[in-house]
Scaffold this motif. Structure first.
Motif, PDB file in Angstrom:
ATOM      1  N   SER A 189      20.428  34.766  40.019  1.00 41.23           N
ATOM      2  CA  SER A 189      19.763  34.590  41.319  1.00 41.23           C
ATOM      3  C   SER A 189      18.307  35.065  41.262  1.00 41.23           C
ATOM      4  N   GLY A 190      17.508  34.433  42.126  1.00 44.08           N
ATOM      5  CA  GLY A 190      16.097  34.821  42.219  1.00 44.08           C
ATOM      6  C   GLY A 190      15.381  34.724  40.886  1.00 44.08           C
ATOM      7  N   GLY A 191      15.742  33.721  40.084  1.00 50.28           N
ATOM      8  CA  GLY A 191      15.117  33.548  38.768  1.00 50.28           C
ATOM      9  C   GLY A 191      15.396  34.753  37.871  1.00 50.28           C
TER      10      GLY A 191
ATOM     11  N   PRO B 105      28.870  38.644  44.698  1.00 51.68           N
ATOM     12  CA  PRO B 105      28.400  39.746  45.554  1.00 51.68           C
ATOM     13  C   PRO B 105      29.305  39.993  46.758  1.00 51.68           C
ATOM     14  N   SER B 106      29.825  38.921  47.347  1.00 51.98           N
ATOM     15  CA  SER B 106      30.635  39.095  48.549  1.00 51.98           C
ATOM     16  C   SER B 106      31.960  39.782  48.232  1.00 51.98           C
ATOM     17  N   GLY B 107      32.635  39.310  47.185  1.00 50.16           N
ATOM     18  CA  GLY B 107      33.920  39.892  46.807  1.00 50.16           C
ATOM     19  C   GLY B 107      33.768  41.322  46.311  1.00 50.16           C
TER      20      GLY B 107
ATOM     21  N   GLY C  11      31.487  35.422  52.505  1.00 49.85           N
ATOM     22  CA  GLY C  11      30.547  34.843  51.542  1.00 49.85           C
ATOM     23  C   GLY C  11      30.378  33.351  51.696  1.00 49.85           C
ATOM     24  N   GLU C  12      29.953  32.739  50.607  1.00 47.65           N
ATOM     25  CA  GLU C  12      29.551  31.327  50.660  1.00 47.65           C
ATOM     26  C   GLU C  12      30.719  30.367  50.875  1.00 47.65           C
ATOM     27  N   VAL C  13      31.952  30.840  50.720  1.00 41.59           N
ATOM     28  CA  VAL C  13      33.113  29.979  51.001  1.00 41.59           C
ATOM     29  C   VAL C  13      33.126  29.586  52.487  1.00 41.59           C
TER      30      VAL C  13
ATOM     31  N   ILE D  25      39.942  40.287  41.720  1.00 43.73           N
ATOM     32  CA  ILE D  25      40.284  39.310  40.666  1.00 43.73           C
ATOM     33  C   ILE D  25      39.154  38.299  40.505  1.00 43.73           C
ATOM     34  N   GLU D  26      38.639  38.176  39.299  1.00 39.87           N
ATOM     35  CA  GLU D  26      37.536  37.246  39.021  1.00 39.87           C
ATOM     36  C   GLU D  26      37.980  36.237  37.961  1.00 39.87           C
ATOM     37  N   LYS D  27      37.643  34.990  38.233  1.00 37.24           N
ATOM     38  CA  LYS D  27      38.010  33.901  37.331  1.00 37.24           C
ATOM     39  C   LYS D  27      37.362  34.022  35.948  1.00 37.24           C
ATOM     40  N   LYS D  28      36.088  34.373  35.939  1.00 40.28           N
ATOM     41  CA  LYS D  28      35.309  34.352  34.697  1.00 40.28           C
ATOM     42  C   LYS D  28      35.324  35.710  33.997  1.00 40.28           C
TER      43      LYS D  28
ATOM     44  N   CYS E 227      16.903  38.500  41.329  1.00 43.49           N
ATOM     45  CA  CYS E 227      17.793  38.751  42.471  1.00 43.49           C
ATOM     46  C   CYS E 227      17.046  39.175  43.741  1.00 43.49           C
ATOM     47  N   ASN E 228      16.837  38.195  44.576  1.00 46.87           N
ATOM     48  CA  ASN E 228      16.266  38.457  45.911  1.00 46.87           C
ATOM     49  C   ASN E 228      17.440  38.909  46.787  1.00 46.87           C
ATOM     50  N   VAL E 229      17.669  40.229  46.766  1.00 45.98           N
ATOM     51  CA  VAL E 229      18.956  40.769  47.220  1.00 45.98           C
ATOM     52  C   VAL E 229      19.121  40.805  48.742  1.00 45.98           C
TER      53      VAL E 229
ATOM     54  N   PRO F  29      41.707  33.374  36.562  1.00 48.54           N
ATOM     55  CA  PRO F  29      41.651  32.453  37.700  1.00 48.54           C
ATOM     56  C   PRO F  29      42.911  32.527  38.558  1.00 48.54           C
ATOM     57  N   VAL F  30      42.694  32.648  39.856  1.00 49.02           N
ATOM     58  CA  VAL F  30      43.821  32.635  40.791  1.00 49.02           C
ATOM     59  C   VAL F  30      44.189  31.173  41.034  1.00 49.02           C
ATOM     60  N   SER F  31      45.508  30.880  41.010  1.00 51.26           N
ATOM     61  CA  SER F  31      45.904  29.491  41.263  1.00 51.26           C
ATOM     62  C   SER F  31      46.572  29.313  42.619  1.00 51.26           C
TER      63      SER F  31
ATOM     64  N   ASN G 222      21.039  34.244  51.635  1.00 49.92           N
ATOM     65  CA  ASN G 222      22.416  33.920  51.241  1.00 49.92           C
ATOM     66  C   ASN G 222      23.138  35.132  50.657  1.00 49.92           C
ATOM     67  N   ILE G 223      22.436  35.897  49.854  1.00 55.18           N
ATOM     68  CA  ILE G 223      23.073  37.120  49.334  1.00 55.18           C
ATOM     69  C   ILE G 223      23.276  38.103  50.485  1.00 55.18           C
ATOM     70  N   THR G 224      22.329  38.119  51.428  1.00 55.85           N
ATOM     71  CA  THR G 224      22.513  38.970  52.616  1.00 55.85           C
ATOM     72  C   THR G 224      23.809  38.590  53.319  1.00 55.85           C
TER      73      THR G 224
ATOM     74  N   GLY H 297      31.471  29.832  37.917  1.00 55.08           N
ATOM     75  CA  GLY H 297      32.845  30.115  38.361  1.00 55.08           C
ATOM     76  C   GLY H 297      33.132  29.619  39.765  1.00 55.08           C
ATOM     77  N   SER H 298      32.066  29.330  40.519  1.00 51.50           N
ATOM     78  CA  SER H 298      32.261  28.891  41.912  1.00 51.50           C
ATOM     79  C   SER H 298      32.520  27.379  41.911  1.00 51.50           C
ATOM     80  N   THR H 299      33.791  27.026  41.939  1.00 49.97           N
ATOM     81  CA  THR H 299      34.133  25.601  41.859  1.00 49.97           C
ATOM     82  C   THR H 299      34.862  25.128  43.116  1.00 49.97           C
ATOM     83  N   GLY H 300      34.821  25.937  44.163  1.00 49.80           N
ATOM     84  CA  GLY H 300      35.393  25.493  45.434  1.00 49.80           C
ATOM     85  C   GLY H 300      36.881  25.761  45.587  1.00 49.80           C
ATOM     86  N   ASP H 301      37.450  26.614  44.717  1.00 44.23           N
ATOM     87  CA  ASP H 301      38.902  26.880  44.804  1.00 44.23           C
ATOM     88  C   ASP H 301      39.295  27.453  46.166  1.00 44.23           C
ATOM     89  N   GLY H 302      38.404  28.237  46.726  1.00 43.86           N
ATOM     90  CA  GLY H 302      38.718  28.920  47.989  1.00 43.86           C
ATOM     91  C   GLY H 302      39.010  27.959  49.123  1.00 43.86           C
TER      92      GLY H 302
HETATM   93  C1  LIG Z   1      20.226  29.658  40.673  1.00 45.03           C
HETATM   94  C2  LIG Z   1      20.549  30.358  41.964  1.00 45.03           C
HETATM   95  C3  LIG Z   1      19.681  31.337  42.444  1.00 45.03           C
HETATM   96  C4  LIG Z   1      19.934  31.973  43.663  1.00 45.03           C
HETATM   97  N1  LIG Z   1      19.081  32.943  44.084  1.00 45.03           N
HETATM   98  C5  LIG Z   1      19.343  33.591  45.247  1.00 45.03           C
HETATM   99  C6  LIG Z   1      18.539  34.693  45.662  1.00 45.03           C
HETATM  100  O1  LIG Z   1      17.627  35.144  44.939  1.00 45.03           O
HETATM  101  N2  LIG Z   1      18.813  35.261  46.874  1.00 45.03           N
HETATM  102  C7  LIG Z   1      19.837  34.835  47.669  1.00 45.03           C
HETATM  103  O2  LIG Z   1      20.037  35.378  48.764  1.00 45.03           O
HETATM  104  N3  LIG Z   1      20.669  33.852  47.256  1.00 45.03           N
HETATM  105  C8  LIG Z   1      20.456  33.238  46.069  1.00 45.03           C
HETATM  106  N4  LIG Z   1      21.316  32.257  45.637  1.00 45.03           N
HETATM  107  C9  LIG Z   1      22.559  32.026  46.414  1.00 45.03           C
HETATM  108  C10 LIG Z   1      23.531  33.187  46.181  1.00 45.03           C
HETATM  109  O3  LIG Z   1      23.572  33.504  44.798  1.00 45.03           O
HETATM  110  C11 LIG Z   1      24.933  32.850  46.668  1.00 45.03           C
HETATM  111  O4  LIG Z   1      24.868  32.449  48.012  1.00 45.03           O
HETATM  112  C12 LIG Z   1      25.860  34.063  46.526  1.00 45.03           C
HETATM  113  O5  LIG Z   1      26.050  34.372  45.164  1.00 45.03           O
HETATM  114  C13 LIG Z   1      27.204  33.806  47.190  1.00 45.03           C
HETATM  115  O6  LIG Z   1      28.013  34.919  46.947  1.00 45.03           O
HETATM  116  P1  LIG Z   1      29.598  34.814  46.963  1.00 45.03           P
HETATM  117  O7  LIG Z   1      30.096  36.133  46.461  1.00 45.03           O
HETATM  118  O8  LIG Z   1      30.063  34.326  48.257  1.00 45.03           O
HETATM  119  O9  LIG Z   1      29.934  33.678  45.915  1.00 45.03           O
HETATM  120  P2  LIG Z   1      29.647  33.584  44.341  1.00 45.03           P
HETATM  121  O10 LIG Z   1      28.494  34.395  43.953  1.00 45.03           O
HETATM  122  O11 LIG Z   1      29.647  32.135  44.057  1.00 45.03           O
HETATM  123  O12 LIG Z   1      30.927  34.273  43.711  1.00 45.03           O
HETATM  124  C14 LIG Z   1      32.213  33.704  43.832  1.00 45.03           C
HETATM  125  C15 LIG Z   1      33.056  34.212  42.684  1.00 45.03           C
HETATM  126  O13 LIG Z   1      34.409  33.795  42.875  1.00 45.03           O
HETATM  127  C16 LIG Z   1      34.954  33.476  41.620  1.00 45.03           C
HETATM  128  N5  LIG Z   1      36.085  32.563  41.795  1.00 45.03           N
HETATM  129  C17 LIG Z   1      36.033  31.274  42.237  1.00 45.03           C
HETATM  130  N6  LIG Z   1      37.282  30.751  42.227  1.00 45.03           N
HETATM  131  C18 LIG Z   1      38.112  31.715  41.770  1.00 45.03           C
HETATM  132  C19 LIG Z   1      39.503  31.760  41.509  1.00 45.03           C
HETATM  133  N7  LIG Z   1      40.291  30.695  41.691  1.00 45.03           N
HETATM  134  N8  LIG Z   1      40.042  32.909  41.022  1.00 45.03           N
HETATM  135  C20 LIG Z   1      39.253  34.006  40.824  1.00 45.03           C
HETATM  136  N9  LIG Z   1      37.929  34.008  41.043  1.00 45.03           N
HETATM  137  C21 LIG Z   1      37.355  32.874  41.508  1.00 45.03           C
HETATM  138  C22 LIG Z   1      33.797  32.828  40.868  1.00 45.03           C
HETATM  139  O14 LIG Z   1      33.992  32.856  39.483  1.00 45.03           O
HETATM  140  C23 LIG Z   1      32.614  33.665  41.335  1.00 45.03           C
HETATM  141  O15 LIG Z   1      32.354  34.729  40.473  1.00 45.03           O
HETATM  142  C24 LIG Z   1      21.080  31.617  44.423  1.00 45.03           C
HETATM  143  C25 LIG Z   1      21.956  30.649  43.936  1.00 45.03           C
HETATM  144  C26 LIG Z   1      21.700  30.022  42.719  1.00 45.03           C
HETATM  145  C27 LIG Z   1      22.666  28.996  42.212  1.00 45.03           C
END
Ligand SMILES: Cc1cc2nc3c(=O)[nH]c(=O)nc-3n(C[C@H](O)[C@H](O)[C@H](O)COP(=O)(O)OP(=O)(O)OC[C@H]3O[C@@H](n4cnc5c(N)ncnc54)[C@H](O)[C@@H]3O)c2cc1C
Length: 423
Positions: free
Chosen positions: A43-45, A11-13, A385-387, A30-33, A48-50, A131-133, A398-400, A170-175
């Motif tokens: 999210s949100g079962g 959502p953040s990207g 975002g969550e990074v 660019i998305e890894k997956k 999506c609790n947006v 995936p970005v390296s 968190n999505i907010t 896909g979120s494995t902490g690469d950032g």
């Molecule tokens: C089961 C579950 C339910 C949730 N429900 C809610 C909810 O209802 N409401 C809420 O507010 N929050 C919820 N959350 C938390 C919320 O989903 C996350 O905080 C939010 O998705 C973070 O957004 P983000 O874009 O920062 O990261 P992410 O959503 O983690 O997206 C990061 C993206 O970066 C990509 N990426 C990573 N490394 C690389 C790379 N090297 N190259 C290219 N791409 C890469 C990943 O593949 C991924 O798609 C939930 C989390 C989980 C696990």
């Protein structure tokens, strides 16, 4: 040469790419997956609790991990902007308890579809399965290298790679590694919003497994027995410990107390009558028992709380379930009231970060300009975002945070010029 390359299609990207491309700038996401927004989809079962409709102060309170940082980005894009964003694009949202906002369709896919449609409308180029390296900075631009060796150049880069929880999305902490290259500090990473483990006999023996308690107060205790945090919500006993909203909210404080107390075992306390004091509970019990002095105690107190918990607490208070009021001492009634108000048990930690809803810690917000989400250490680099070291409770926070910081990062990355810096 792209104006902005966004790394990470969560959502953040996605929001960063949308806002970066608002004035027809060339933007690459660019998305890894294969497939954008995998975490958003679950999210949100799956609903999506947006976002959340509560006022700012309440939202900030519900983001214990550096929520105050969001006041600045909120001035450009806030929870109400999120609601308007989706509703003006045809996806109506509905409000549930505690201000939680969901799509009326109850489908996270519909949230994702709106975001993807907007990417297309704004001609954002999207690379999936890529995936970005590495990210390297040269004179006034960046080179982003994929694992397959392909390279892309952009004036600005937005790191939106998420945390490390639920890595199959896909979120494995690469950032964190990308940010470290530019000198950023990564604060301690820990699981938040995650079930809690306990090896108390009543958990091991599954005495309360599957039992859910409504509107109870669950606390994490400090070493001195004082409460560090209390959350009044529902909770659930599981085969390994406790879960449900109150437990998820307490979970990060288990980790923090473990660090502080330098030991694994932490005490928690459960109050199943949070709206009464111990004296009032004692009076309630006494009144019920006096009204039916010949009834066995488990029947006389039936309905006061879920039956399994009543039996369990009677045992904790060393009271025979089959006894009657006539055979109870005042001390036993006091003990029972105390157990209802302050049942204390030991927990040993939480499930691992991979199982957590959210990652605590991340890129230090001290190194980010809150009004723009730009790195203070590297011109043309933005993070969102969550990074980042921002984490909220469940409830849409968190999505907010992801959408708000994403919008702001993209907005400024999209119009960034090196001339403005040099001037
Ligand atoms: C089961 C579950 C339910 C949730 N429900 C809610 C909810 O209802 N409401 C809420 O507010 N929050 C919820 N959350 C938390 C919320 O989903 C996350 O905080 C939010 O998705 C973070 O957004 P983000 O874009 O920062 O990261 P992410 O959503 O983690 O997206 C990061 C993206 O970066 C990509 N990426 C990573 N490394 C690389 C790379 N090297 N190259 C290219 N791409 C890469 C990943 O593949 C991924 O798609 C939930 C989390 C989980 C696990």
């Amino acid at each position: 040469m792209y104006q902005t390359i966004v790394i990470g299609g969560g959502p953040s990207g996605i929001m960063a790419a949308i806002s970066a491309s608002q004035n027809h700038q060339r933007v690459l996401l660019i998305e890894k997956k294969q497939g954008l927004g995998r975490k958003l989809k679950i999210s949100g079962g799956g609903r999506c609790n947006v976002t959340n409709n509560l006022p700012y102060d309440e939202i900030i309170k519900n983001i214990p991990g550096n929520g105050k940082f969001l006041y600045s980005p909120f001035s450009l894009f806030d929870n109400q902007s999120i609601i308007r964003f989706f509703e003006s694009r045809g996806l109506k949202l509905k409000e549930e308890d505690h201000g939680r906002m969901f799509p009326v369709t109850d489908k996270s896919q519909d949230v994702l579809d709106v975001l993807i449609a907007e990417l297309q409308k704004q001609h954002v180029e999207v690379l999936e399965n890529s995936p970005v390296s590495a990210i390297t900075a040269s004179d006034n631009h960046y080179t982003v290298t994929l694992e397959n060796g392909k390279e892309y150049e952009g004036r600005t880069v937005v790191i939106a790679t998420g945390g490390t929880s639920v890595p199959h999305t896909g979120s494995t902490g690469d950032g964190y590694d990308f940010a470290k290259v530019f000198g950023h500090t990564i604060t301690d990473l820990f699981p938040t919003e995650v079930p809690i483990r306990s090896s108390e006999p009543f958990i091991r023996e599954q005495t309360l497994k599957g039992l859910s308690l409504k509107d109870v107060a669950l606390s994490v205790l400090r070493k001195n027995g004082k409460k560090r945090i209390t959350h009044q919500m529902d909770m659930l006993f599981t085969h390994f410990g406790i879960s449900g909203p109150a437990a998820l909210r307490c979970s990060q404080f288990i980790y923090k107390e473990q660090q502080q107390q330098k030991r694994q075992d932490i005490q928690m306390q459960l109050d199943v009558f949070p709206d009464m004091n111990e004296e009032e509970v004692k009076q309630k019990i006494t009144k019920l028992l006096k009204e039916q002095p010949d009834k066995i105690i488990k029947n006389a107190l039936k309905g006061i709380i879920e039956t399994r918990y009543l039996h369990f607490i009677l045992e904790q208070a060393h009271i025979d379930l089959e006894t009657t009021y006539h055979h109870l001492s005042v001390q036993q009634i006091n003990d029972l009231a105390h157990q209802f108000k302050a049942f204390t048990f030991t927990v040993n930690g939480t499930l691992p970060i991979e199982k957590a809803f959210v990652t605590g810690g991340g890129v230090s917000i001290k190194e980010i300009i809150p009004t723009t989400m730009a790195s203070k250490l590297q011109d043309g680099l933005f993070l969102c975002g969550e990074v980042l070291d921002i984490h909220g409770y469940t409830g849409g926070y968190n999505i907010t945070s992801a959408l708000v910081t994403g919008y702001v990062a993209g907005y400024y990355a999209g119009q960034f010029t090196y001339d403005s810096i040099e001037a």
